[in-house]
Each structure stands twice: as structure tokens, then as C-alpha cells.
Design a protein around this motif. Structure first.
Motif, short mmCIF file in Angstrom:
data_model
loop_
_atom_site.label_atom_id
_atom_site.label_comp_id
_atom_site.label_asym_id
_atom_site.label_seq_id
_atom_site.Cartn_x
_atom_site.Cartn_y
_atom_site.Cartn_z
N PRO A 272 -0.13 15.96 -6.26
CA PRO A 272 0.56 17.14 -6.81
C PRO A 272 0.87 16.99 -8.30
O PRO A 272 0.72 17.95 -9.07
CB PRO A 272 1.85 17.20 -5.99
N ALA A 273 1.28 15.78 -8.70
CA ALA A 273 1.64 15.58 -10.11
C ALA A 273 0.41 15.68 -11.01
O ALA A 273 0.46 16.30 -12.08
CB ALA A 273 2.32 14.23 -10.28
N LEU A 274 -0.69 15.08 -10.57
CA LEU A 274 -1.89 15.12 -11.40
C LEU A 274 -2.43 16.54 -11.49
O LEU A 274 -2.90 16.97 -12.56
CB LEU A 274 -2.95 14.16 -10.85
N SER B 133 -0.58 19.19 -11.31
CA SER B 133 0.37 19.90 -12.18
C SER B 133 0.09 19.60 -13.64
O SER B 133 0.16 20.48 -14.50
CB SER B 133 1.80 19.48 -11.81
N GLY C 69 0.82 -1.21 0.00
CA GLY C 69 0.00 0.00 0.00
C GLY C 69 0.85 1.25 0.00
O GLY C 69 1.85 1.33 0.69
N SER C 70 0.43 2.21 -0.80
CA SER C 70 1.17 3.45 -0.90
C SER C 70 0.28 4.60 -0.46
O SER C 70 -0.91 4.61 -0.76
CB SER C 70 1.61 3.66 -2.34
N PRO C 71 0.84 5.58 0.25
CA PRO C 71 0.04 6.79 0.53
C PRO C 71 -0.14 7.55 -0.79
O PRO C 71 0.45 7.19 -1.80
CB PRO C 71 0.92 7.57 1.50
N ASP C 72 -0.96 8.57 -0.73
CA ASP C 72 -1.20 9.33 -1.96
C ASP C 72 0.05 10.13 -2.31
O ASP C 72 0.42 11.07 -1.60
CB ASP C 72 -2.38 10.28 -1.77
N THR C 73 0.68 9.75 -3.38
CA THR C 73 1.87 10.48 -3.83
C THR C 73 1.62 11.12 -5.19
O THR C 73 2.54 11.67 -5.78
CB THR C 73 3.08 9.53 -3.92
N LEU C 74 0.39 11.01 -5.68
CA LEU C 74 0.13 11.44 -7.06
C LEU C 74 -0.56 12.80 -7.18
O LEU C 74 -0.47 13.45 -8.23
CB LEU C 74 -0.74 10.40 -7.77
#
Lengths: 204, 179
Positions: free
Chosen positions: A65-67, A69, A58-63
Motif C-alpha cells: 500500500p505504501a509503495l 501510494s 520473516g515479515s508478510p508484505d506490509t509495503l
């Protein structure tokens, strides 16, 4: 080769073999099958591999900012006619300004209309033209920072030219050097307007 | 829409926003695991993973498909982790968290054990191990991500395994590193 060396070589081979990165090695396989210590090591290796399977994925939300942008860039309409016009005007102002500055620098006789167009002004003209080219290239990055300088230059140009016109001391060729400044300023205002309409902010 | 990362990457490189988003979601776990394992710090990993995808917004336009897109993205992630760690070290805030801060897994004890063990591996060994074992990269691709020869990756994976086996055995077997 020592036993320890043989064990080490066989285990090194086993490590690569488990990853599908080793060629078949009958000697290493035979050693592993016949060596109790290496057999235990192989089982322990399986235990490590088993633990990998349950390693949390499981990953925290890392997307976000990129989305966001990407969306910003997508809504930065390269096809916005006003933005395109602004960039074209800035590019034209920059190129013409640079050419006039170069002509003045290398052929001063052509433009030696008194102090109106001294060498120090040539340098300023070139710097301002360079700024227009940068703003045409990266509007959001350079547009806002150039506006105050270009604004002052444009206002002063108009005032001084008006003064020249009233005293009839007009050199048309020298006056032409003001055109890129005014065009560049117009381009910057177009950029500002396009940015405001698009709800975008210029980078400070 | 195809979920093949290579197809998504080529479409994203041409400006397809949906493909870009799907590509990011496909690679999100890999990037997170890599950043988390490489940095050993939850906050640094979070910052680095976000920075990785932020950079990808521009970088994807340069993707030509010469290699797997996963390698392309993980190279960005490696640099992002290195820069995030440098910033943390400069600010004196670098305090690696324990593995217990991670979300629970199907078998929590094993998972946490492994995270703790990975955390004590030297960075170079941990990187090689994570790339090849957690992310499933080939040695060749791992070498490209790490920027080392393939033989170095092979050796580091072996040495990482030696240490993990020794640690799991509770020290019953010495971690006889072979260099």
C-alpha cells in the motif's frame, strides 16, 4: 544490603551490561561470580538470548500500500502545467474573492448597489472564495466537493448578470464581484480535466 | 545505491522513490517484529505495519536526520499499533493469536517458546524488551521510541528478563520483580 538485594542489584547490572549500557562494576561482577543462584540466572539469561537469535524475522508484505501510494503521489505531477494553472487560477479567485468580500463587508457604501450584493451574499462570497483557496491547496481533497456549489453559483451568476445587462441596471464594480466565482469555476474544471488526464480520482 | 538507512532516508525525503522503497524494505522486518510483539495479534500487527509505511510516505519529508531513521519510523509504528488496537477493542474483534501462527524458524521449538513467553509479558515490558533485544536499539533510542525516560527502559528490560528467565526455568525460580 541483604543477599536478595545484592543479587537483585547484581542482576540488574548484568542486564544492562549485556546490552553494553552499564559501566564496569567490580562489586557486581564479583557477586555474580561468587553467587550460585546468580550464576544460574546468568546462564538462563544466555538461554533467553540464544532463543532471540532464532526468533523468526520473516515479515508478510506490509509495503505494497505504501509503495503504491508513493507511486500515486509521484504520478501526481506537481509539474503538470494544467494542474499548476488550475491551482493558480483557484488561488487567484480565492484571494480576489476574499478581498472583494472584505471590501463589501467593511465598506458597504462602495458596493451598495441594491440587493445585488447584500451582506448575506458577502458571506457566501467569502465562503466560496475560501473553498477556492482550499481547492488550490489540496486539489484532490476539496476540488470535487466544491464543484457542484461553484457550478450552481457560476451558472446563476451568468444568468442574473445577463438579466442585469438586458435591463441596463449594471454596476460595473458590483459585476466585478462575479469574476472570482467564474474564475474559480474555471479553475475547478481545469482541475477535473487534469485529474481525468492523469487517470486520478478525486476523493469523495 | 547506498543501503545505509540514514542516507536512504535523506534521499527519500528529497523525493527519491527508489531510496524510499529500499528504505522500507530495509526497515520492514523491524517494523513487523515491533508491531507483532507490541500488539500480540497477527492481524492488528499487519494493519499497523501497513499503516506505518503508508504514513511514512508523507512523514519522510519531515525527516531531518536529527535522530536515527529507525527510531523515527518505530515511533510512527508505536502510534499505528496503539490506534489499531483501539479500533480492534472498540469493534470487539481483538483476539490475540498464538505464536504458532508465525512462520517457522530455524529452531521452531525455541522460537515458538519465546514468542509465547513474550506474549504473556505485560505490554510495557514487552515493548522495552523487543526494542532493545529483538531490534537491537540502544536504551536511549528505545526510550525515544517508547516515549519514556532511559531509566524506565533499563528497568523494564531487566524485569522482562527476570520474567523470561523465570518462565524458561519452568517456575523453578521466582520472578522477583524489582521495581
Amino acid at each position: 544490603m541483604s543477599t536478595e538485594g545484592t543479587c537483585s542489584t547484581a542482576r540488574r547490572w548484568l542486564s544492562a551490561d549485556r546490552d553494553g549500557e552499564a559501566f564496569h562494576d567490580a562489586a557486581a561482577r564479583a557477586h555474580l561470580d561468587g553467587c550460585r543462584a546468580c550464576g544460574a540466572w546468568e546462564h538462563a539469561l544466555d538461554d533467553v538470548t540464544r532463543r532471540l537469535v532464532v526468533y523468526p524475522a520473516g515479515s508478510p508484505d506490509t509495503l505494497s500500500p505504501a509503495l503504491a501510494s508513493w507511486q500515486d503521489k509521484a504520478s501526481e505531477p506537481a509539474a503538470d502545467p494544467e494542474l499548476r494553472l488550475a491551482r493558480a487560477v483557484l488561488a487567484l479567485a480565492g484571494v480576489v474573492g476574499m478581498m472583494l468580500a472584505a471590501m463589501a463587508a467593511f465598506a458597504p457604501a462602495t458596493f451598495s448597489a441594491g440587493a445585488h450584493f447584500g451582506r448575506d451574499l458577502v458571506a457566501f462570497e467569502a465562503a466560496l472564495s475560501g473553498g477556492f483557496l482550499l481547492a488550490a491547496w489540496r486539489p484532490q481533497r476539496y476540488g470535487s466537493s466544491l464543484l457542484p456549489v461553484a457550478g450552481i453559483a457560476g451558472v446563476l451568476t451568468l444568468l442574473l448578470s445577463a438579466g442585469d445587462l438586458t435591463t441596463a441596471s449594471v454596476n460595473l464594480l458590483a459585476e466585478a464581484s462575479h469574476v472570482p466565482v467564474l474564475f474559480g469555476l474555471a479553475g475547478l474544471f481545469l482541475l477535473l480535466d487534469a485529474a481525468n488526464r492523469g487517470g486520478r480520482r478525486w476523493r469523495a | 545505491m547506498s543501503t545505509d538507512p540514514e542516507v536512504l532516508a535523506r534521499r527519500a525525503a528529497r523525493g527519491d522513490g527508489d531510496a524510499f522503497e529500499l528504505l522500507c524494505r530495509t526497515l520492514q522486518d523491524d517494523v513487523w517484529r515491533y508491531c507483532r510483539a507490541l500488539s500480540g495479534d497477527h492481524e492488528v500487527a499487519l494493519e499497523a505495519a501497513q499503516e506505518t509505511f503508508l504514513r511514512l510516505v508523507s512523514a519522510i519529508r519531515r525527516f531531518r536526520g536529527d535522530g536515527p531513521v529507525r527510531v523515527f519510523v518505530l515511533v510512527i509504528a508505536r502510534r499505528a499499533v496503539a490506534e489499531a488496537l483501539r479500533r480492534e477493542l472498540r469493534s470487539g474483534r481483538h483476539h490475540p493469536l498464538t505464536a504458532a501462527a508465525e512462520p517457522a524458524a530455524a529452531d521452531p521449538s525455541s522460537a515458538v517458546d519465546l514468542q509465547l513467553l513474550l506474549a504473556v509479558l505485560p505490554t510495557d515490558l514487552r515493548q522495552a524488551f523487543v526494542l532493545t533485544q529483538l531490534l537491537g536499539l540502544s536504551y536511549d533510542d528505545a526510550a525515544r521510541v517508547a516515549g519514556h525516560p532511559i531509566g524506565t527502559i533499563r528497568s523494564r528490560v531487566f524485569r522482562a528478563r527476570q520474567r523470561l528467565v523465570a518462565a524458561i526455568d519452568g517456575g523453578a525460580e521466582e520472578a522477583n520483580d524489582v521495581h
